[in-house]
Design a protein around this motif. Structure first.
Motif, PDB file in Angstrom:
ATOM      1  N   HIS A   2     -20.995  -8.836 -41.843  1.00 37.82           N
ATOM      2  CA  HIS A   2     -21.608  -7.823 -40.969  1.00 37.82           C
ATOM      3  C   HIS A   2     -20.753  -6.554 -41.042  1.00 37.82           C
ATOM      4  O   HIS A   2     -19.561  -6.579 -40.830  1.00 37.82           O
ATOM      5  CB  HIS A   2     -21.633  -8.349 -39.534  1.00 37.82           C
ATOM      6  N   CYS A   3     -21.348  -5.417 -41.366  1.00 39.06           N
ATOM      7  CA  CYS A   3     -20.529  -4.229 -41.582  1.00 39.06           C
ATOM      8  C   CYS A   3     -21.272  -2.978 -41.155  1.00 39.06           C
ATOM      9  O   CYS A   3     -22.412  -3.008 -40.719  1.00 39.06           O
ATOM     10  CB  CYS A   3     -20.108  -4.121 -43.052  1.00 39.06           C
ATOM     11  N   ALA A   4     -20.587  -1.838 -41.298  1.00 36.55           N
ATOM     12  CA  ALA A   4     -21.114  -0.561 -40.831  1.00 36.55           C
ATOM     13  C   ALA A   4     -22.419  -0.194 -41.510  1.00 36.55           C
ATOM     14  O   ALA A   4     -23.313   0.368 -40.888  1.00 36.55           O
ATOM     15  CB  ALA A   4     -20.075   0.523 -41.082  1.00 36.55           C
ATOM     16  N   LEU A  31     -20.199  -4.570 -34.567  1.00 34.01           N
ATOM     17  CA  LEU A  31     -19.389  -5.756 -34.827  1.00 34.01           C
ATOM     18  C   LEU A  31     -20.019  -6.973 -34.163  1.00 34.01           C
ATOM     19  O   LEU A  31     -20.699  -6.860 -33.139  1.00 34.01           O
ATOM     20  CB  LEU A  31     -17.963  -5.571 -34.283  1.00 34.01           C
ATOM     21  N   THR A  32     -19.792  -8.143 -34.737  1.00 35.84           N
ATOM     22  CA  THR A  32     -20.249  -9.398 -34.141  1.00 35.84           C
ATOM     23  C   THR A  32     -19.278  -9.827 -33.037  1.00 35.84           C
ATOM     24  O   THR A  32     -18.128  -9.362 -32.996  1.00 35.84           O
ATOM     25  CB  THR A  32     -20.306 -10.509 -35.197  1.00 35.84           C
ATOM     26  N   PRO A  33     -19.697 -10.740 -32.156  1.00 33.86           N
ATOM     27  CA  PRO A  33     -18.756 -11.257 -31.151  1.00 33.86           C
ATOM     28  C   PRO A  33     -17.498 -11.860 -31.769  1.00 33.86           C
ATOM     29  O   PRO A  33     -16.396 -11.689 -31.223  1.00 33.86           O
ATOM     30  CB  PRO A  33     -19.588 -12.303 -30.406  1.00 33.86           C
ATOM     31  N   PRO A  71      -0.652  -1.065 -43.749  1.00 37.53           N
ATOM     32  CA  PRO A  71      -2.096  -1.073 -43.976  1.00 37.53           C
ATOM     33  C   PRO A  71      -2.854  -1.527 -42.719  1.00 37.53           C
ATOM     34  O   PRO A  71      -2.373  -2.417 -41.992  1.00 37.53           O
ATOM     35  CB  PRO A  71      -2.266  -2.086 -45.112  1.00 37.53           C
ATOM     36  N   LEU A  72      -3.995  -0.918 -42.481  1.00 32.22           N
ATOM     37  CA  LEU A  72      -4.814  -1.290 -41.341  1.00 32.22           C
ATOM     38  C   LEU A  72      -5.380  -2.700 -41.533  1.00 32.22           C
ATOM     39  O   LEU A  72      -5.487  -3.190 -42.660  1.00 32.22           O
ATOM     40  CB  LEU A  72      -5.981  -0.311 -41.192  1.00 32.22           C
ATOM     41  N   PRO A  73      -5.762  -3.367 -40.444  1.00 36.76           N
ATOM     42  CA  PRO A  73      -6.504  -4.623 -40.596  1.00 36.76           C
ATOM     43  C   PRO A  73      -7.716  -4.401 -41.508  1.00 36.76           C
ATOM     44  O   PRO A  73      -8.380  -3.357 -41.407  1.00 36.76           O
ATOM     45  CB  PRO A  73      -6.941  -4.946 -39.160  1.00 36.76           C
ATOM     46  N   PRO A  74      -8.014  -5.316 -42.408  1.00 39.87           N
ATOM     47  CA  PRO A  74      -9.080  -5.094 -43.400  1.00 39.87           C
ATOM     48  C   PRO A  74     -10.420  -4.668 -42.802  1.00 39.87           C
ATOM     49  O   PRO A  74     -11.106  -3.802 -43.360  1.00 39.87           O
ATOM     50  CB  PRO A  74      -9.179  -6.453 -44.108  1.00 39.87           C
ATOM     51  N   ARG A  78     -12.181  -1.132 -43.681  1.00 38.42           N
ATOM     52  CA  ARG A  78     -13.519  -1.092 -44.270  1.00 38.42           C
ATOM     53  C   ARG A  78     -14.460  -0.219 -43.431  1.00 38.42           C
ATOM     54  O   ARG A  78     -15.214   0.593 -43.975  1.00 38.42           O
ATOM     55  CB  ARG A  78     -14.065  -2.512 -44.388  1.00 38.42           C
ATOM     56  N   LEU A  79     -14.427  -0.401 -42.128  1.00 38.68           N
ATOM     57  CA  LEU A  79     -15.266   0.418 -41.252  1.00 38.68           C
ATOM     58  C   LEU A  79     -14.958   1.906 -41.422  1.00 38.68           C
ATOM     59  O   LEU A  79     -15.867   2.738 -41.522  1.00 38.68           O
ATOM     60  CB  LEU A  79     -15.055   0.027 -39.793  1.00 38.68           C
ATOM     61  N   ARG A  80     -13.690   2.237 -41.454  1.00 41.53           N
ATOM     62  CA  ARG A  80     -13.282   3.639 -41.579  1.00 41.53           C
ATOM     63  C   ARG A  80     -13.815   4.232 -42.884  1.00 41.53           C
ATOM     64  O   ARG A  80     -14.308   5.366 -42.905  1.00 41.53           O
ATOM     65  CB  ARG A  80     -11.760   3.716 -41.535  1.00 41.53           C
ATOM     66  N   HIS A  81     -13.724   3.476 -43.973  1.00 39.21           N
ATOM     67  CA  HIS A  81     -14.177   3.980 -45.273  1.00 39.21           C
ATOM     68  C   HIS A  81     -15.707   4.013 -45.392  1.00 39.21           C
ATOM     69  O   HIS A  81     -16.247   4.870 -46.102  1.00 39.21           O
ATOM     70  CB  HIS A  81     -13.595   3.134 -46.406  1.00 39.21           C
TER      71      HIS A  81
END
Length: 235
Positions: A2-4, A31-33, A71-74, A78-81
């Motif tokens: 599940h992603c942006a 985001l999912t629960p 590095p940020l949490p993956p 990913r959301l940021r990019h």
């Protein structure tokens, strides 16, 4: 995963219209629960963060937050990019309407390189924790010369179950007056909003500049976690 991309393709026209007319727009179920729980569980840990801020010590309100380190949490990386390329055209259109020369590149890495060359090298994504009695004063997240004009907050907790109160609040100030609005969020929802200024339709045509601020009302009970995703880095 599940992603942006899945969430933002739902009704992009309505999303962009809300940003243009109100200075904010909600991305439901970004985001999912399970993803929310995974991120909230990071807060008590010491590794992965560059600093912790207790808001009351600085006059920011009550509560606390931690800035992630690189590095940020993956998931956040990913959301940021994935979000940045969808928001950059809106940011460029807003700047054109406001008569600002700054334009943003298509890719986040190119924009971050611009920040880093100006000495803004510290990551700005953060996680916030509020408990009963906590609140966040109205503010703007600027951090340096380079400011991407849109950012987002993601609610990780369940409103009405994990906490009561703690509403996300936005205000706008222009020559015509002031306005405040509460943005209702469910767990996993994100609100995208103007960091500093946004363009608005003038009463006599043309464009006027509206100053935006955001904050969180007092938490009446429970505990509330949110993610702040900011695209410019800090000095």
């Amino acid at each position: 995963m599940h992603c942006a991309r899945q969430a933002m393709n739902a009704d992009w026209a309505s999303f962009e219209h809300s940003l243009d007319t109100a200075g904010h727009a909600v991305l439901p179920a970004l985001l999912t629960p399970d993803q929310c729980a995974e991120l909230a569980a990071l807060y008590p840990k010491s590794e992965g963060f560059r600093s912790r801020v207790v808001m009351e010590r600085h006059g920011f309100g009550r509560g606390e937050y931690k800035y992630f380190d690189y590095p940020l949490p993956p998931l956040l990386d990913r959301l940021r990019h994935e979000l940045y390329p969808r928001l950059a055209p809106i940011a460029n259109r807003w700047n054109a309407l406001l008569g600002t020369d700054t334009r943003y590149p298509d890719r986040l890495d190119e924009y971050l390189q611009r920040c880093h060359q100006a000495g803004q090298t510290r990551p700005t994504p953060l996680i916030l924790q509020y408990q009963a009695g906590d609140y966040n004063c109205l503010h703007q997240d600027l951090y340096g010369e380079h400011v991407f004009p849109l950012q987002l907050t993601i609610l990780l907790s369940r409103a009405g179950e994990d906490f009561i109160g703690g509403e996300f609040v936005m205000t706008e100030t222009a020559s015509s007056g002031q306005r405040a609005e509460v943005v209702v969020l469910d767990q996993g929802d994100a609100v995208v909003f103007a960091v500093n200024h946004r363009p608005a339709q003038g009463r006599r045509g043309g464009t006027r500049k509206v100053a935006m601020r955001h904050g969180v009302s007092r938490l009446r009970s429970g505990r509330r976690h949110t993610i702040g995703l900011i695209f410019h880095d800090a000095i």
